[in-house]
Design an enzyme around this catalytic site. Structure first.
Site, mmCIF file in Angstrom:
data_model
loop_
_atom_site.group_PDB
_atom_site.id
_atom_site.type_symbol
_atom_site.label_atom_id
_atom_site.label_comp_id
_atom_site.label_asym_id
_atom_site.label_seq_id
_atom_site.Cartn_x
_atom_site.Cartn_y
_atom_site.Cartn_z
ATOM 1 N N ASP A 159 0.848 -1.198 0.000
ATOM 2 C CA ASP A 159 0.000 0.000 0.000
ATOM 3 C C ASP A 159 0.885 1.251 0.000
ATOM 4 O OD1 ASP A 159 -2.685 -1.467 0.749
ATOM 5 O OD2 ASP A 159 -1.177 -2.181 2.143
ATOM 6 N N HIS A 187 -4.373 -3.549 6.335
ATOM 7 C CA HIS A 187 -4.134 -3.808 4.913
ATOM 8 C C HIS A 187 -5.472 -4.213 4.306
ATOM 9 C CE1 HIS A 187 -2.820 -5.203 1.082
ATOM 10 N NE2 HIS A 187 -3.293 -6.407 1.327
#
Ligand code: NAX
Length: 329
Positions: A159, A187
């Protein structure tokens, strides 16, 4: 040359495993002076495929690759392990509820935590990649009571790297012009990429995108958060090489340190900093030195960011409560 480091990769025959193992063996993860013993852990049905990958690894004649072993038994694989990359996980199948998914992953990460507890080396460092990564890391951690809690981490580096790439594209900068990026939380699409503290060529990143809150809220955050789905849509398969690359970055920086003045994102056990519920495995900006990480303190969190961080943390608390209810932590 130093003693080889024992690196366990679970899910070694999967698509991330295939992208990961060759880079570990090449020295990209632990540097050019550190030889590695690779230990590939798979389920019995995938051992043959792992053997094929091992044949290819041998065919690369990597100078740093001291040995390869293949296991279908977690206790044996983790005996003496220094680094564990927990990639193999159970994906959500059709009609599977969240509780079913958490339970199925509990059946993988509980025994792996127990195996780490039983025999891993004193300096074991664990990165969980397999989803739901943060909560799987919590399950493994809870089942390894003799291992210091901070050794269990989960991956939000993909990410983080996606957030840098999207910001570079928006501002016309290069990725190396961008520093101090941070991902907060889970996440999952709720993760929060922090432009308020990131910098583009030293300038505040939010200002560098014209302080455009609409773009931040409507475009940037969803693009980073849903990038995994966009990759599946385009490629017909989930992110593999980029996920492997992020795993390499995560361990590389944890072991070898972060550059002066910069930081990275790691999902780590919360100590309550920034009001994040203590004990959950949540992503924070961290600096690393001497093989240890510490949360960057004193960052300014404006109202929009705080709302988003609260939401992603609430999702993690919900997952923690669900696995608690299942007796997994
Ligand atoms: P694959 O399905 O290609 O491979 C998974 C492998 O794990 C299979 O070979 C399977 O046999 C093995 N496995 C299953 N149970 C196991 C066990 N108990 N012990 C050892 N091995 C076991 O999946 P792949 O694309 O490699 O993805 C792996 C995981 O990474 C998934 O959970 C995926 O959702 C997750 N991801 C996490 C990301 C992150 O940023 N944290 C991003 C990429 C990826 O989506």
């Amino acid at each position: 040359m130093s003693t080889p480091v024992n690196v366990v990769v679970t899910g070694a025959a999967g698509q991330i495993g295939y992208a990961l193992l060759f880079r570990i063996a090449s020295g990209a993860m632990l540097g050019p002076d550190t030889p590695v013993n690779l230990r590939l852990l798979e389920i019995p049905q995938a051992v043959k495929a792992a053997e094929g990958t091992a044949m290819e690894l041998n065919d690369c004649a990597f100078p740093l690759l001291a040995n390869i072993d293949i296991y279908d038994d977690a206790t044996k694989a983790f005996d003496g392990a220094n680094i564990g990359l927990l990639v193999g996980a159970r994906p959500r199948g059709p009609g599977m509820e969240r509780a079913d998914l958490l339970e199925a992953n509990g059946a993988i990460f509980k025994p792996q935590g127990e195996a780490i507890n039983a025999g891993a080396a004193d300096d074991i460092k664990v990165l969980v990649v397999g989803n739901p990564a943060n909560t799987n890391a919590l399950i493994a951690q809870a089942n390894a009571p003799d291992v210091p809690k901070e050794r269990f981490t989960a991956m939000t580096r993909l990410d983080h790297n996606r957030a840098i790439a999207q910001l570079a594209e928006k501002t016309g900068a290069t990725v190396s012009d961008i520093t101090n990026m941070a991902i907060w939380g889970n996440h999952s699409p709720t993760m929060f990429p922090d432009l308020y503290n990131a910098k583009v060529k030293g300038q505040n990143a939010f200002e560098a995108v014209g302080s455009d809150l609409d773009w931040y809220r409507e475009t940037y955050q969803p693009t980073v958060g849903k990038r995994g789905a966009a990759i599946i849509d385009a490629r017909g398969a989930s992110s593999a090489a980029s996920a492997a690359s992020a795993a390499i970055d995560h361990i590389h920086d944890w072991v070898l340190g972060t550059p002066e003045g910069d930081w990275v994102s790691m999902a780590i056990p919360s100590d309550g900093s920034y009001g994040v519920a203590e004990g959950i495995i949540s992503s924070f900006p961290v600096t690393c030195s001497g093989g240890e990480y510490s949360i960057v303190q004193g960052l300014e969190i404006p109202e929009f960011a705080q709302e988003k961080i609260d939401a992603t943390v609430a999702e993690l608390v919900g997952e923690r409560d669900a696995v608690k209810g299942l007796g997994l932590v």
